[in-house]
Motif scaffolding. Structure first.
Motif, mmCIF file in Angstrom:
data_model
loop_
_atom_site.group_PDB
_atom_site.id
_atom_site.type_symbol
_atom_site.label_atom_id
_atom_site.label_comp_id
_atom_site.label_asym_id
_atom_site.label_seq_id
_atom_site.Cartn_x
_atom_site.Cartn_y
_atom_site.Cartn_z
ATOM 1 N N PRO A 16 0.801 -1.237 0.000
ATOM 2 C CA PRO A 16 0.000 0.000 0.000
ATOM 3 C C PRO A 16 0.829 1.280 0.000
ATOM 4 O O PRO A 16 0.268 2.371 -0.143
ATOM 5 N N LEU A 17 2.138 1.170 0.156
ATOM 6 C CA LEU A 17 2.980 2.363 0.154
ATOM 7 C C LEU A 17 3.233 2.880 -1.258
ATOM 8 O O LEU A 17 3.874 3.915 -1.438
ATOM 9 N N ASN A 18 2.739 2.130 -2.242
ATOM 10 C CA ASN A 18 2.739 2.582 -3.639
ATOM 11 C C ASN A 18 4.136 2.849 -4.195
ATOM 12 O O ASN A 18 4.368 3.846 -4.889
ATOM 13 N N ILE A 19 5.054 1.945 -3.869
ATOM 14 C CA ILE A 19 6.358 1.940 -4.536
ATOM 15 C C ILE A 19 6.539 0.532 -5.096
ATOM 16 O O ILE A 19 7.288 -0.287 -4.545
ATOM 17 N N PRO A 20 5.831 0.208 -6.183
ATOM 18 C CA PRO A 20 5.865 -1.168 -6.696
ATOM 19 C C PRO A 20 7.232 -1.584 -7.208
ATOM 20 O O PRO A 20 7.487 -2.777 -7.387
ATOM 21 N N GLN A 21 8.108 -0.624 -7.436
ATOM 22 C CA GLN A 21 9.447 -0.965 -7.909
ATOM 23 C C GLN A 21 10.304 -1.575 -6.793
ATOM 24 O O GLN A 21 11.324 -2.199 -7.065
ATOM 25 N N ALA B 69 11.134 -7.319 -11.037
ATOM 26 C CA ALA B 69 12.007 -6.141 -11.039
ATOM 27 C C ALA B 69 13.052 -6.240 -12.147
ATOM 28 O O ALA B 69 13.348 -5.244 -12.828
ATOM 29 N N TYR B 70 13.623 -7.429 -12.346
ATOM 30 C CA TYR B 70 14.575 -7.617 -13.445
ATOM 31 C C TYR B 70 13.907 -7.320 -14.790
ATOM 32 O O TYR B 70 14.450 -6.588 -15.631
ATOM 33 N N ALA B 71 12.725 -7.900 -14.992
ATOM 34 C CA ALA B 71 12.037 -7.725 -16.274
ATOM 35 C C ALA B 71 11.641 -6.267 -16.492
ATOM 36 O O ALA B 71 11.881 -5.697 -17.567
ATOM 37 N N ASP B 72 11.042 -5.649 -15.475
ATOM 38 C CA ASP B 72 10.593 -4.263 -15.620
ATOM 39 C C ASP B 72 11.766 -3.310 -15.832
ATOM 40 O O ASP B 72 11.645 -2.315 -16.559
ATOM 41 N N LEU B 73 12.885 -3.611 -15.206
ATOM 42 C CA LEU B 73 14.064 -2.768 -15.390
ATOM 43 C C LEU B 73 14.559 -2.829 -16.834
ATOM 44 O O LEU B 73 14.846 -1.800 -17.455
ATOM 45 N N VAL C 246 13.001 -3.843 -19.654
ATOM 46 C CA VAL C 246 12.088 -3.459 -20.742
ATOM 47 C C VAL C 246 11.631 -2.006 -20.624
ATOM 48 O O VAL C 246 10.852 -1.541 -21.460
ATOM 49 N N ASP C 247 12.109 -1.306 -19.627
ATOM 50 C CA ASP C 247 11.715 0.089 -19.429
ATOM 51 C C ASP C 247 12.106 0.912 -20.657
ATOM 52 O O ASP C 247 13.291 0.983 -21.012
ATOM 53 N N PRO C 248 11.149 1.550 -21.344
ATOM 54 C CA PRO C 248 11.491 2.343 -22.532
ATOM 55 C C PRO C 248 12.371 3.548 -22.208
ATOM 56 O O PRO C 248 13.029 4.082 -23.105
ATOM 57 N N ARG C 249 12.390 3.953 -20.944
ATOM 58 C CA ARG C 249 13.228 5.079 -20.533
ATOM 59 C C ARG C 249 14.452 4.599 -19.749
ATOM 60 O O ARG C 249 15.003 5.320 -18.926
ATOM 61 N N LEU C 250 14.882 3.378 -20.052
ATOM 62 C CA LEU C 250 15.993 2.780 -19.317
ATOM 63 C C LEU C 250 17.251 3.640 -19.368
ATOM 64 O O LEU C 250 17.972 3.769 -18.378
ATOM 65 N N HIS C 251 17.520 4.248 -20.522
ATOM 66 C CA HIS C 251 18.760 4.996 -20.697
ATOM 67 C C HIS C 251 18.593 6.492 -20.477
ATOM 68 O O HIS C 251 19.510 7.267 -20.784
ATOM 69 N N SER C 252 17.451 6.892 -19.967
ATOM 70 C CA SER C 252 17.243 8.313 -19.676
ATOM 71 C C SER C 252 18.090 8.726 -18.476
ATOM 72 O O SER C 252 18.367 7.922 -17.578
ATOM 73 N N LEU C 253 18.462 9.989 -18.472
ATOM 74 C CA LEU C 253 19.285 10.479 -17.369
ATOM 75 C C LEU C 253 18.497 10.501 -16.070
ATOM 76 O O LEU C 253 18.993 10.090 -15.017
ATOM 77 N N HIS C 254 17.258 10.974 -16.137
ATOM 78 C CA HIS C 254 16.414 11.065 -14.946
ATOM 79 C C HIS C 254 15.260 10.068 -15.080
ATOM 80 O O HIS C 254 14.373 10.242 -15.912
ATOM 81 N N ASN C 255 15.297 9.032 -14.282
ATOM 82 C CA ASN C 255 14.269 7.989 -14.322
ATOM 83 C C ASN C 255 14.175 7.376 -12.929
ATOM 84 O O ASN C 255 14.920 6.458 -12.581
ATOM 85 N N ARG C 256 13.263 7.907 -12.130
ATOM 86 C CA ARG C 256 13.171 7.480 -10.734
ATOM 87 C C ARG C 256 12.745 6.021 -10.601
ATOM 88 O O ARG C 256 13.238 5.296 -9.741
ATOM 89 N N GLN C 257 11.811 5.584 -11.450
ATOM 90 C CA GLN C 257 11.352 4.200 -11.364
ATOM 91 C C GLN C 257 12.477 3.225 -11.683
ATOM 92 O O GLN C 257 12.639 2.199 -11.015
ATOM 93 N N ARG C 258 13.278 3.532 -12.706
ATOM 94 C CA ARG C 258 14.433 2.686 -13.015
ATOM 95 C C ARG C 258 15.406 2.650 -11.840
ATOM 96 O O ARG C 258 15.911 1.584 -11.467
ATOM 97 N N ASN C 259 15.650 3.809 -11.265
ATOM 98 C CA ASN C 259 16.590 3.875 -10.141
ATOM 99 C C ASN C 259 16.094 3.046 -8.960
ATOM 100 O O ASN C 259 16.889 2.371 -8.286
ATOM 101 N N ARG D 155 14.107 0.370 -9.054
ATOM 102 C CA ARG D 155 14.251 -1.058 -9.365
ATOM 103 C C ARG D 155 15.708 -1.496 -9.247
ATOM 104 O O ARG D 155 16.005 -2.557 -8.691
ATOM 105 N N PHE D 156 16.593 -0.682 -9.787
ATOM 106 C CA PHE D 156 18.011 -1.036 -9.762
ATOM 107 C C PHE D 156 18.525 -1.131 -8.325
ATOM 108 O O PHE D 156 19.207 -2.094 -7.954
ATOM 109 N N LEU D 157 18.187 -0.143 -7.509
ATOM 110 C CA LEU D 157 18.646 -0.151 -6.121
ATOM 111 C C LEU D 157 18.028 -1.303 -5.336
ATOM 112 O O LEU D 157 18.680 -1.894 -4.463
ATOM 113 N N PHE D 158 16.776 -1.627 -5.635
ATOM 114 C CA PHE D 158 16.143 -2.774 -4.982
ATOM 115 C C PHE D 158 16.914 -4.056 -5.273
ATOM 116 O O PHE D 158 17.226 -4.842 -4.365
#
Length: 287
Positions: free
Chosen positions: A179-184, A193-197, A199-212, A214-217
């Motif tokens: 319920p804390l709404n951080i599904p990453q 998390a591996y899959a979502d990381l 296939v993320d279309p913004r994987l190579h963007s400089l600013h991408n909080r969701q990617r960050n 997932r990666f840190l998780f």
């Protein structure tokens, strides 16, 4: 000479002073603070993200400890489901105990269901519930540590007891995190998390909080697994689980300091009022 009843009443009333208004105010303020909901992951909240990442680290320690000891996982129920299928098919041999794996899966489901539904009654993001939930989860891990530290026997009953405590705690942790709404940062499941990381279309963007996130998780889960494995091999499994319990203890305390929704709303109202006053002054100056 008989005692003076008036004097006795006066003395007794002076011995028990009434509760001050200031103390009542503090009590009401504390009750109000604990009953507020914390801000969820739809906002930029580094503290909340850090708490979930630390829980992911603790999860990695637990699974890296329980698998070599009991050939099952406390949190990774995908792995346990596969192990049950292999065991029931008769091709697993003596590699694992189906009863232990079944206890882990059952305790995880029970923990997720019970803690999740109780959270729904309290309010899943209420500060008091998040604190209570973390206290329960952490206490169960400490109980598992105590059993492993004090009991040298590796009997199946001991194994099932330790696994039940850890799996129930893990189920409650996942139910609390959703319920804390951080599904990453699920704190437990890595496959999505591996899959979502990747296939993320913004994987190579400089600013991408969701990617960050997932990666840190994934980094924290893997780091916890390495720490748990080395602690298990160099010291013992009880020590490894103790590290996990300490991490969860830190999160339990930190949950008291997350930003509340009402504080954020008050800040927005104050900002709007400030803008309104500035506009009014500018309008008055022009007139």
């Amino acid at each position: 000479m008989p005692d003076n009843p008036d004097a006795q009443r006066s003395c007794s009333s002076s011995e028990v002073p009434p509760v001050s208004a200031e103390r009542k105010t503090h009590t009401r303020s504390l009750r109000s603070y604990l009953s507020t909901s914390i801000r969820d992951g739809h906002h930029s909240d580094l503290l909340l993200e850090a708490e979930l990442l630390l829980l992911s680290f603790a999860t990695g320690i637990q699974d890296a400890t329980t698998y070599p000891d009991y050939q099952c996982f406390a949190s990774n129920q995908t792995g346990n489901t596969v192990i049950i299928a292999v065991g029931l098919s008769g091709i697993g041999g003596d590699l694992f105990s189906l009863r232990t794996v079944g206890v882990s899966l059952g305790a995880f489901v029970a923990g997720c269901y019970m803690m999740g539904q109780i959270g729904n009654l309290f309010g899943p993001r209420k500060r008091i519930w998040l604190f209570i939930s973390n206290v329960i989860q952490t206490a169960l891990v400490y109980a598992a540590v105590a059993i492993q530290w004090s009991v040298s026997s590796n009997s199946e009953s001991i194994a099932m007891g330790v696994i039940a405590l850890l799996a129930f705690s893990s189920g409650g942790q996942v139910a609390m995190a959703r319920p804390l709404n951080i599904p990453q940062i699920t704190t437990a499941m890595a496959t999505a998390a591996y899959a979502d990381l990747l296939v993320d279309p913004r994987l190579h963007s400089l600013h991408n909080r969701q990617r960050n996130r997932r990666f840190l998780f994934l980094v924290m889960l893997a780091t916890g697994s390495f720490v748990g494995a080395f602690a298990h091999s160099r010291v013992n499994s009880a020590f490894a689980l103790l590290l996990s319990a300490i991490g969860k203890t830190i999160v339990t305390v930190l949950m008291l300091f997350n930003v509340s929704e009402c504080a954020e709303a008050n800040g927005q109202i104050a900002a709007q009022n400030s803008i309104g006053r500035t506009e009014n002054r500018a309008s008055s100056t022009r007139r």
